[in-house]
Design an enzyme around this catalytic site. Structure first.
Site, PDB file in Angstrom:
ATOM      1  N   GLU A   1       0.813  -1.221   0.000  1.00 65.46           N
ATOM      2  CA  GLU A   1       0.000   0.000   0.000  1.00 65.46           C
ATOM      3  C   GLU A   1       0.842   1.264   0.000  1.00 65.46           C
ATOM      4  OE1 GLU A   1      -3.695   1.610   2.709  1.00 65.46           O
ATOM      5  OE2 GLU A   1      -3.566  -0.499   2.200  1.00 65.46           O
TER       6      GLU A   1
ATOM      7  N   ASP B   1      -2.976  -3.322   2.964  1.00 67.27           N
ATOM      8  CA  ASP B   1      -3.551  -3.510   4.296  1.00 67.27           C
ATOM      9  C   ASP B   1      -4.841  -4.330   4.201  1.00 67.27           C
ATOM     10  OD1 ASP B   1      -1.523  -1.985   5.302  1.00 67.27           O
ATOM     11  OD2 ASP B   1      -2.708  -0.146   5.475  1.00 67.27           O
TER      12      ASP B   1
ATOM     13  N   TYR C   1      -1.877  -3.888  13.388  1.00 67.12           N
ATOM     14  CA  TYR C   1      -2.658  -2.948  12.581  1.00 67.12           C
ATOM     15  C   TYR C   1      -3.556  -2.105  13.481  1.00 67.12           C
ATOM     16  CZ  TYR C   1      -5.174  -1.359   8.423  1.00 67.12           C
ATOM     17  OH  TYR C   1      -5.714  -0.591   7.416  1.00 67.12           O
TER      18      TYR C   1
END
Length: 842
Positions: free
Chosen positions: A7, A102, A322
């Site tokens: 990403e 992600d 995350y």
């Protein structure tokens, strides 16, 4: 060749290091980093490199009616041409593609955009998807060993959000901006999620403004236990039983309050009537989800955007999981003992980790929400040193580590002691019984999780051990007159919690929504307070089109997008439903355009009003010149040309406080860490006029030829400087600090024959020295480290050094920098943080 797509660039660098054993080389292609080792290439995107937009023929705001955008076609356009072209070149040569963006709705959509770009040039290559919750050796390696497929339903949910937000935002933004004749950079922006959020803030402000305070009184007495074993004084509070039989401390009648005060003041002693002892178990907190993490970071002074930006950097660096998650239950494969063991040798966390490892049972706490996409936020097995992180990064990292420690720690135990005493009144003429006093003591018996998690209040309140019937001397009595307070404004973390309960926005977007409200001039201060423009937009929506600020409609669309992600709804159906809602809005707005425009225009002017102009019957407003500087000007211009200067540092914020002499509102200059209150602009100008210049020496530029002298000067905008007395013929000047008293000492600089200056502002005087020498030293420091960068919130010495190594040596360099390039070259700094710094620099 296998092509790996991440990403962002810093994620690509990290994953390349893990998979290559740190042997990957980086090469620049078209301004993009490509990491290569063996038969693999890894490229980082910049979030969305493809965006949705209307065709070019819809771009002219004046020729296209806003309502036409509802059914206008939507196109996908490359927003980062260099990254897109580089990706295509690599994709043509690939015999396998792995998407490693992600794992959430937005990341899946970014992955799908990459999938489509690859398919445009290579329709045969196999494309696989890997997912992980932390960028660590173990998780990344395992993910690549067990690839999966792209989740097109989850990506479609992201696409639905993109399309719906584009249609709603563009159509309503154009309508309001055109109605108020606010075009260019000053357009009025609205959005599907930000409008209901703004209504929350405005509704709370209305409650505050409508609040009518009530007077009440509270009474206290100091009691003394004086025995052979102990002498202790402690506070007790008066209470009575209300109509419902509950203990009440607020006395609403002044006469009654004064009578009780007289009784307490004249009494010699109070008798212990009741003693209650109890033990309370204080359980550790649940693991962090996004909302609770933001709340905890907010208690340390971080905005929601700052907290998430730092967390994103720590995640990309591999130090935490995350940060966008609803989950509050650790997965079964998380071994607390193993993770604690990684911290046991750490200088900062080792002792606490060792203590936790000695517990008989390491059973983590659990919250109410359990999901399967990501675990709760927790540290990974990769532990950084303090020197590898900036001060802000370390503070957030320590918060995450200690929250994990707390979730596996033992419960704390409190011992509570409540003592109720009675005081006989002086007379019983009115049938008044004994006056009751109560004291509540608490003591932390077992520290439990508080030993490793110091962010919760664990203060104690001592009340001595007494027995029923004891006589305690009354040494003092106090009465305090108070008023009921309006509801508090929403802090950012509490606002996010409320949005979550209402179903407005998602864990990934709520903090960005709040940041947009600041960026677009709808809120100011912290906690956020609505501007007049915000109130006008909400009022107009409520009056003419309440769907715009409807939380129900927004929540319904969010639920529809979740249904898309779960394969239970269709993207086109949900988008069409949203279009129908928006058509209803325009049906309601159609006949009220002029009224809406007048309301918004008046509010825009109200946000800039300072007060009456001293030379006309118009209002003074904060204005901005063509070169971007701010000043105070008369609303009656050009008939009245009265102006006042404002400081050239920061952006003005008009405060509620008014000057008693001029009835002008005070001004605060927002300038990051250098933010300061300027006060009344007219007072500052008058003070400068009254101050005489203090000559301190000869001007080095014109002294010999024209007899110019250097003097300490006070400017009308509140600044001070050392400047030549021949100004404007000679513009030689040196800066001086804005605040503090300047002392001109008898010590003189041998090189420049100027007195040394001392600034008194606070406890420690600042020995500024010779103003010329001081300025030269400042320039040298700035040249070495770009220290002016450190004036921005979030940039400390270490981060400034990283930026300097990437060619960003000053605020001006930062303002002109390409966000993607800087993020790719500076380890641990995300694009969001750079954009935030650029916004502050402006």
């Amino acid at each position: 060749m296998e092509l790996i797509i991440t990403e962002k660039d810093n994620a690509a660098r990290r994953i390349a290091d893990i998979l290559s054993g740190e042997s990957a080389d980086a090469e620049r292609k078209n301004g993009v980093n490509v990491y290569k080792w063996g038969g693999r290439r890894c490229i980082g995107l910049s979030g969305h490199v493809v965006g949705v937009d209307f065709p070019d023929e819809y771009n002219d705001w004046r020729d296209v009616e806003p309502v036409e955008l509802i059914d206008a076609p939507i196109e996908k356009k490359a927003t980062k041409e260099n990254i897109v072209s580089t990706l295509r070149v690599l994709a043509r040569k690939a015999d396998r593609v792995t998407i490693a963006t992600d794992y959430d709705r937005e990341g899946e959509l970014i992955g799908k955009e990459a999938w489509e770009l690859v398919r445009e040039v290579n329709d045969e290559v196999p494309i696989q998807r890997v997912r992980f919750s932390s960028i660590t050796d173990n998780e990344v390696t395992e993910a690549f060993e067990n690839p999966d497929e792209l989740d097109f339903d989850l990506a479609a949910a992201g696409e639905a959000r993109q399309e719906i937000d584009l249609i709603w935002g563009a159509a309503l933004t154009r309508f309001l901006s055109l109605s108020a004749r606010q075009l260019g950079e000053d357009f009025i922006s609205v959005g599907r999620v930000q409008s209901p959020t703004l209504k929350l803030i405005v509704d709370r402000e209305r409650e505050i403004e409508a609040f009518d305070p009530e007077d009440y009184w509270e009474l206290f007495a100091d009691l003394l236990k004086d025995t052979d074993d102990e002498t202790a004084e402690f506070e007790a509070q008066y209470f009575y039983r209300d109509e419902d039989g509950n203990e009440a401390e607020r006395v609403w009648d002044e006469e009654t309050a004064e009578a009780v005060f007289d009784a307490l003041g004249s009494a010699a002693a109070a008798t212990v009537e009741r003693v209650n002892r109890r033990t309370r178990t204080d359980d550790p907190p649940a693991p962090f989800n996004t909302t609770q993490f933001i709340r905890a970071a907010g208690s340390l002074g971080y905005s929601a955007q700052q907290a998430m930006s730092i967390a994103e950097d720590l995640y990309t660096a591999g130090y935490m999981t995350y940060p966008r998650t609803d989950n509050t239950v650790y997965p079964d494969d998380l071994d607390p003992e193993e993770l604690l063991d990684t911290f046991s040798a750490n200088y900062h966390f080792g002792d606490d980790a060792e203590d936790l490892l000695e517990l008989d049972d390491l059973e983590p706490t659990e919250g109410d929400e359990e999901t399967t996409d990501h675990p709760p936020i927790h540290p990974t097995e990769d532990v950084p040193t303090k020197g590898e992180l900036s001060d802000d990064e370390w503070e957030i990292y320590e918060l995450v580590v200690r929250r994990f420690f707390a979730t596996v720690a033992e419960s704390a135990t409190w011992e509570h002691l409540k003592v109720v005493t009675s005081v006989e009144p002086r007379s019983t003429e009115n049938g008044v019984g004994d006056h009751k006093l109560k004291s509540n003591g608490k003591r932390l018996v077992e520290e439990g999780y508080h030993a490793v998690y110091p962010y919760y209040n664990s203060s104690e309140n001592y009340v001595p051990d007494v027995t029923e019937g004891d006589e305690l001397a009354i040494t003092d009595a106090r009465i305090e007159d108070k008023q009921t307070q309006p509801p508090r404004r929403y802090g950012q973390s509490r606002l996010i919690e409320t949005m979550e309960k209402m179903g407005v926005g998602t864990k990934s977007t709520r903090h960005n929504t709040i940041e947009k409200l600041y960026d677009r001039g709808y809120v100011e201060g912290d906690p956020p307070r609505p501007t007049q423009l915000a109130k006008a937009v909400v009022t107009a929506a409520e009056k003419f089109a309440d769907l715009v600020v409807s939380e129900e409609m927004t929540r319904e669309l969010e639920e529809d997008m979740t249904a898309i992600a779960e394969g239970e709804a269709d993207l086109s159906e949900v988008a069409d439903e949203s279009r129908e809602y928006l058509q209803q809005v325009f049906d309601e707005l159609r006949d009220s355009r002029e009224e809406v425009g007048d309301l918004l225009q008046e509010s825009l002017k109200a946000d800039k009003k300072l007060g009456p102009c001293p030379e006309s019957d118009h209002e003074l407003l904060v204005r901005q010149s063509r070169n971007g500087s701010y000043f105070v000007g008369c609303d009656g211009y050009p008939d009245c040309e009265y102006t006042l200067p404002l400081p050239n540092t920061g952006k003005p914020l008009i405060l509620d406080e008014e000057c008693e002499d001029h009835d002008l509102r005070h001004v605060k200059m927002l300038a990051g860490r250098q933010t300061f209150v300027h006060g009344c602009p007219l007072c500052k100008a008058e003070e400068a006029e009254e101050e005489d210049d203090e000559v301190i020496g000869v001007c080095p530029d014109c002294g010999e030829e024209h007899d110019g002298e250097l003097a300490i000067k006070h400017l009308q905008n509140g600044s001070r400087l050392v400047g030549c007395t021949r100004y404007p013929d000679c513009d030689y000047s040196l800066p001086l600090p804005r605040r503090g008293d300047i002392e001109i000492t008898d010590e003189r600089c041998e090189e420049h024959d100027l007195p040394e200056l001392v600034v008194h502002n606070g406890d420690e005087p600042w020995e500024l020295g010779c103003p010329i020498c001081n300025y030269r030293e400042f320039q040298a420091r700035e040249s070495e480290s770009g220290s002016d960068l450190e004036s921005l919130d979030g940039i400390g010495e270490k981060t400034a050094e990283k930026l300097s190594a990437a060619g960003i040596e000053s605020i001006e360099d930062l303002k002109d920098a390409e966000v993607e390039t800087v993020a790719s070259e500076v380890q641990g700094v995300s694009e969001d943080r750079i954009r935030g710094w650029q916004a502050k620099a402006d």
